[in-house]
Structure formats: structure tokens, C-alpha cells
Design an enzyme around this catalytic site. Structure first.
Site, mmCIF file in Angstrom:
data_model
loop_
_atom_site.group_PDB
_atom_site.id
_atom_site.type_symbol
_atom_site.label_atom_id
_atom_site.label_comp_id
_atom_site.label_asym_id
_atom_site.label_seq_id
_atom_site.Cartn_x
_atom_site.Cartn_y
_atom_site.Cartn_z
ATOM 1 N N ASP A 1 0.883 -0.860 -0.393
ATOM 2 C CA ASP A 1 0.130 0.136 -0.585
ATOM 3 C C ASP A 1 0.985 1.637 0.108
ATOM 4 O O ASP A 1 1.689 1.499 1.082
ATOM 5 C CB ASP A 1 -1.208 0.294 1.201
ATOM 6 C CG ASP A 1 -2.178 0.616 1.231
ATOM 7 O OD1 ASP A 1 -2.289 2.094 0.291
ATOM 8 O OD2 ASP A 1 -2.438 1.230 2.291
ATOM 9 N N ASP A 2 1.379 1.922 -0.903
ATOM 10 C CA ASP A 2 1.796 3.459 -0.997
ATOM 11 C C ASP A 2 3.163 3.380 -1.255
ATOM 12 O O ASP A 2 3.725 4.181 -0.475
ATOM 13 C CB ASP A 2 1.642 4.122 -0.247
ATOM 14 C CG ASP A 2 0.290 5.146 -0.066
ATOM 15 O OD1 ASP A 2 -0.957 4.318 -1.267
ATOM 16 O OD2 ASP A 2 -0.126 5.596 0.487
ATOM 17 N N CYS B 1 -6.406 4.698 -3.994
ATOM 18 C CA CYS B 1 -6.276 2.675 -3.246
ATOM 19 C C CYS B 1 -7.777 2.484 -3.344
ATOM 20 O O CYS B 1 -7.383 1.232 -4.005
ATOM 21 C CB CYS B 1 -6.292 2.982 -1.886
ATOM 22 S SG CYS B 1 -4.892 3.479 -0.581
ATOM 23 N N HIS C 1 -10.606 -2.036 1.486
ATOM 24 C CA HIS C 1 -10.820 -0.522 0.822
ATOM 25 C C HIS C 1 -11.628 -0.470 -0.294
ATOM 26 O O HIS C 1 -12.826 0.257 -0.604
ATOM 27 C CB HIS C 1 -9.494 -0.084 0.408
ATOM 28 C CG HIS C 1 -9.196 1.546 1.151
ATOM 29 N ND1 HIS C 1 -8.724 2.208 0.604
ATOM 30 C CD2 HIS C 1 -10.367 2.124 1.810
ATOM 31 C CE1 HIS C 1 -9.164 3.422 1.482
ATOM 32 N NE2 HIS C 1 -10.115 3.317 1.481
ATOM 33 N N ASP D 1 -0.433 -0.815 -5.088
ATOM 34 C CA ASP D 1 -1.806 -0.229 -5.641
ATOM 35 C C ASP D 1 -1.248 1.028 -5.682
ATOM 36 O O ASP D 1 -2.297 1.339 -7.038
ATOM 37 C CB ASP D 1 -2.891 -0.589 -4.272
ATOM 38 C CG ASP D 1 -2.289 0.797 -2.929
ATOM 39 O OD1 ASP D 1 -1.527 0.956 -3.012
ATOM 40 O OD2 ASP D 1 -3.291 0.981 -2.617
#
Length: 593
Positions: free
Chosen positions: A42-43, A82, A143, A349
Site C-alpha cells: 500500500d503506497d 487505493c 477498502h 496499489d
């Protein structure tokens, strides 16, 4: 004698035939229905990994995937945010097709009690693999919504989208989830709530004064109602933000909340243990595991084993802890002799969130290498992500591929490997990667890739079949703040419309094969085919636009806002939605052991 020799040869021929059949059967099994492990960061910035050039962060296990498989050097996320990126990843379709791209300013879900989410009509790869007999699990971040009309209808929940097992967060990891890490809402509340409330307060007081002195007759009842509505609204907002952590940051197992609020203690170890146990339960059954890390989205965290060990503060600690987790997954495949039967994919992502800086001034965002911009932008830093695939014996080891690929390609790739049929009633934008990975073709099927900023077409990539060039045009670009920076630091993320962007007519044009850093836009003077290139891209845009159908907007304000009746709570609102079955179960295991 001759007859005896003939029978001997027949027995040998029969033996060889049986062996060949046995070998062929094993090969067919491994090719047609391999296990699939999808590791999603993530990120994470593409420049954060050793296999993409980083020399100070230690990522030996992720680098091992690169050494033993294929490294995609132009792997593109379908969105720089995301929620839409993950929707595209799961469905193989641009998020605009499923209503998972916002027309409003906010492009992701922020609350557990929002009503929007991945529509039930969408077909995920998990649904299709489950139909083929795969055991399926999502561990970590979802999410993509949870409920529609009640607090337990679970219409958008992972178990409603083809996963047999879920252990993780339905929303996301936010600074507000971890005490002492600040708030992602603070600037917005100050800008869009405090000032309007002050104006409203001054207005109401002024009306009361002029009514009192007799200058203007204001119905007292109407004034009272206005004050009451204002007071109730403020109380609800104060309650919500005061209890944000309890209401939105919780851990679930399947449909049950097991820890509310979420504890970060040994969280990555817990996620990893769940993943390892899932693999152990399914050694004789084809399985799909999506291990969706919370690292390295803020709030950053790392266990004691990794905290303070990297050269890049808490962010580096988190990256190195995630790498350790990847190593645990690779080790368990070795343990159960599943290495050659398992396709492993690692990515992020979207790009690193460059604007993430802690209240103490520590950089909490990652590194996008040479690429411009980051998360929330369609500059290469926001969408060019790591792409690693390993499948020993079927994907060549230690190879690099610079053709444009997309995270949407995972959908058709694993669906075909599982022997399932691709949906015929909808457009699938991803393409099967196996011919490219195995060297059967040398060119990507992605002649065009369309880059959306929320629901607005922002840029287009064109890789002509007869050229090494990768043309990229921007119809608008975000206004960085400060102007000479590499992001939108004043607003924390870049937005997609109004005064937050600059439109370009003619569009900005780059050739990424010569200028991957997107430093110098081409002009008719510097590129003789300038208008010809724009014309081809405009025709592609027109064709793509015609393929879109109107669908409900899952990220409308109505679907984004917090709805109290949708609020999941493991106790009650009056008990601040508190429970910790996770720690209780751990204590029971310790005592029983």
C-alpha cells in the site's frame, strides 16, 4: 529368443509411456490450476526496493522474487488512489466501468459506515477461481466497502466477492487509527467546517440581536430551530471525530469484528501468521491468497523486531518488516513443496505518497525513484509500480520486461490459468500476461492505456506496434503546492478539477522512452509528428469513451458519508464500540499451551 526380446521392448515402451503420462499430468496440473499468491503493498514507491535500484533499504526477499522471476519495469496501476486501483485489480476493468471512480473531490472510502462499494454485479477473479474449486482468502486491507442498507447486510464485504476467508480491515489504515499520529481530516475540518460554523454562529447571533432591538422581526421559532439543528449537527460531528478510531479502525475475521479499535501491536506478524496458516490448510487444494499489506500507508508502524533498524526511519522499518513477511510466505511454499506449483505476484496499489510528513517533520512517504509526482497523480511516480512475478519452470528467472503492463492484467492471467472462462458480457481491459512472460510474444497487447484522475480522463499512454516510443499525453495536470515541489503539500493530496488543476490545449506530450522523468514536454518544433500523434490518441479516446456505460456512482457524496445505521459495532455505541477477542484468543492459546 526373438519373442522374448520383443516382450522386453514392449514392457520398456509401456513403462516409458506411463512415465511420460505421469510427468505430463503433473505439468498439466501446474499449468492449468496453479496456486496463486498476490502480495499487494500500500503506497509503496517503485524506488523503495533493491530490485528497482534502492541501495539503502534492505528488501532481500522481495529482491529474491525478482531474481527468480520477471521484473516488470513499466507496470502501471489503473488509478493513483487505493479504492479505484484495487477495484480495477480485482475486476480487470477500469474503475470508471464499475462506478468506483469519483466525480466528487474524495476518491476513496474513509468510513466503515459508508454505503458505497464494489457492486455485486462486478465479477472478481476470486469469484471465478472459487467456482473452479479454489480455496480463496483475503488477508489485510479491503477498502472496497462493506454494507448497503443495514449494519450487517455485508453486500460489499470480501465474502460477498468470492473470498472464502477474510481477516483484516474493511476500510484502510489512517493516521487517525493510531493515537499520536495526527489526523488526515484536520486540514479539511479547519478549512471546510470551522469557518462555516463561525459564519453561521455570527449570523445567528446577529439575527438574534437585530430581533431583540426591533430592527428586524425574525420568527423566534425559526431561530430556535436553526440553533437546535446547528447544535445537533455539531454534537454529531464532535462525537464522530472523537470516536473515529473506534468507529472505523477495526479488525474482522469473516463477518465478525474481533478487535475494535485495531491494535498495531505485532499486526504484520498476525497478518503473516494468518496467511501461513491458510497455505498450510490448503496444501492439497488449489488456492488463491491475496495478502494485502497495510504497509506502508500511514499511520506507519513496525514491531519491536524491526523498529529503529533501517536507515530511513519508521518508513524504512515498515518496508523491511513487509519484506520479512514476504520471506515467510516464500519459506512456507518451500516447506510444503509448493514452490513450482505457485504463481507469486508482488506489486503496490499505487506510487508512494510523497506528501506524507509526520507532525515532527519525519518523512513518512516513500521514494518513486526517477519518476515525477506520486500518489493521487498520473505522473509516472503515481502509477508506475513494482511488478514482480515468479513461477519456477514456467516463467524465466532473472528477466526484465519494459513493455507497458497493468495491474488489471492479473485478472485475465490467473482466470485463464485456473481454467475459468473470462466474462463475455462485459469489457475486460486487462490482458493475459503469460504469452509475454514466457517470451511467446515480445509486445504488450496494451497499445493504449487510459489514466483517470477519479472519474476524469487525465492522460493517455500510446505504445505503437511499429515503434519503441511510448507516447503520453496530459489533458490536465495537478497544480503542485508549493509550485517548485513534487506534490500537493498544502492539501496533502492532489485533486482532479477546478482550481486544483491546469488544463492544456494542446495537451502536453512526452515520449517516455526518451524522457521517463517527464521533464520536457514535446512541441511541434521538437517533434515533427506532434499533431499526428495527438490525432491518433484522440481517436483512441473517442473509441474508449463510446465503450463506457452509465453506472451508479459508488463514490458519490451520498455513498461516501457516514451513516449511523450502517455503523458496525462489536458492543454498542454507548460502550464506544470496544472489544478485543483477538488478544483474548491469544492469551487462551498461551495458557492452553
Amino acid at each position: 529368443m526373438i519373442e522374448k526380446e520383443r516382450r522386453k521392448k514392449m514392457r520398456l515402451l509401456l513403462f516409458l509411456t506411463v512415465c511420460q503420462y505421469a510427468i505430463s499430468s503433473v505439468h498439466t496440473y501446474s499449468v492449468s490450476n496453479p496456486n496463486v499468491i498476490l502480495l499487494m503493498a500500500d503506497d509503496l514507491g517503485i524506488g523503495d526496493l533493491g530490485c528497482y535500484g534502492n541501495r539503502t533499504l534492505r528488501t532481500p526477499y522481495i529482491d529474491r522474487l525478482a531474481k527468480e522471476g520477471v521484473t516488470l519495469t513499466q507496470h502501471i496501476a489503473a488509478s493513483p488512489l487505493c479504492t479505484p486501483s484495487r477495484a480495477a485489480f480485482l475486476t480487470g476493468r477500469y474503475p470508471i466501468r464499475s462506478g468506483m471512480a469519483a466525480f466528487s473531490r474524495v476518491g476513496v472510502f474513509l468510513f466503515s459506515a459508508s454505503s458505497g462499494g464494489l457492486p455485486s454485479e462486478e465479477i472478481t477473479f476470486s469469484k471465478l477461481l472459487k467456482q473452479r474449486g479454489y480455496a480463496t482468502a483475503l488477508i489485510g486491507k479491503w477498502h472496497l466497502g462493506m454494507n448497503c442498507e443495514s449494519s450487517n447486510d455485508f453486500c460489499h464485504h470480501p465474502l460477498s466477492h468470492g473470498f472464502d476467508y477474510f481477516y483484516g480491515l474493511t476500510v484502510t489504515n489512517l493516521r487517525d487509527c493510531k493515537p499520536g499520529q495526527g489526523s488526515v481530516f484536520l486540514k479539511g475540518v479547519q478549512k471546510y467546517l470551522v469557518i462555516p460554523v463561525q459564519i453561521l454562529g455570527v449570523t445567528l447571533v446577529s439575527l438574534a440581536v437585530v430581533h431583540y432591538v426591533g430592527l428586524l422581526k425574525v420568527p423566534f421559532q425559526a431561530l430556535g430551530y436553526c440553533l437546535l439543528i446547528t447544535a445537533i449537527s455539531l454534537v454529531v460531528l464532535i462525537f464522530f471525530f472523537h470516536h473515529f478510531r473506534h468507529l472505523n479502525c477495526f479488525l474482522m475475521r469473516d463477518h465478525q469484528i474481533i478487535q475494535q479499535p485495531l491494535s498495531y501491536e505485532n499486526l504484520t506478524q498476525r497478518l503473516t501468521t494468518e496467511a501461513v496458516q491458510f497455505i498450510g490448510r490448503n496444501t492439497d487444494t488449489p488456492f488463491l491468497l491475496l495478502l494485502s499489506y497495510l504497509h506502508v500507508h500511514t499511520a506507519l508502524y513496525a514491531s519491536n523486531m524491526f523498529r529503529g533498524k533501517s536507515k530511513h526511519g519508521l518508513y524504512g522499518d515498515a518496508v523491511e518488516e513487509m519484506d520479512w513477511s514476504v520471506g515467510q510466505i516464500l519459506d512456507v511454499l518451500e516447506k510444503y513443496n509448493l514452490r513450482s506449483k505457485t504463481l507469486v505476484y508482488f506489486s503496490s496499489d499505487q506510487g508512494a505518497h510523497t506528501e506524507e510528513i509526520s507532525s515532527s517533520g519525519e518523512v513518512h512517504g516513500g521514494y518513486n525513484g526517477i519518476y515525477k509526482g506520486g500518489k493521487s497523480t498520473n505522473w509516472e511516480g503515481g502509477i508506475r509500480v513494482p511488478g514482480l512475478l515468479r513461477w519456477p519452470g514456467l516463467i524465466p528467472a532473472g528477466t526484465y520486461m519494459d513493455e507497458p503492463t497493468s495491474n488489471m492484467d492479473i485478472f485475465p492471467t490467473i482466470v485463464k490459468l485456473a481454467g475459468a472462462q473470462l466474462p463475455y458480457d462485459r469489457i475486460i481491459d486487462g490482458h493475459d500476461l503469460m504469452p509475454l512472460l514466457q517470451g511467446k510474444v515480445t509486445r504488450s497487447k496494451h497499445e493504449f492505456l487510459f489514466h483517470y484522475c477519479n472519474a476524469y480522463l487525465n492522460a493517455v499512454r500510446w505504445h505503437p506496434g511499429n515503434s519503441e516510443s511510448v507516447w503520453k499525453v496530459f489533458f490536465f495536470t495537478p497544480n503542485f503546492s508549493p509550485e517548485d515541489s513534487n506534490g500537493c503539500y498544502d492539501s496533502h493530496v492532489c485533486f482532479c478539477h477546478g482550481g486544483f488543476i491546469t488544463r492544456h490545449d494542446p495537451p502536453l506530450l512526452f515520449d517516455l522512452s526518451r524522457d521517463p522523468e517527464e521533464k520536457v514536454p514535446l512541441t511541434p518544433k521538437t517533434e515533427s509528428r506532434f499533431y499526428e500523434i495527438l490525432k491518433v490518441i484522440q481517436l483512441a479516446v473517442a473509441s474508449h469513451t463510446r465503450s463506457l456505460q452509465a453506472v451508479p456512482d459508488q463514490l458519490s457524496w451520498d455513498n461516501l458519508l457516514w451513516k449511523p445505521w450502517l455503523q458496525p459495532c462489536c458492543s454498542s455505541l454507548f460502550q464506544s464500540c470496544y472489544c478485543d477477542y483477538e488478544s483474548e484468543d491469544s492469551l487462551l492459546e498461551v495458557h492452553s499451551g
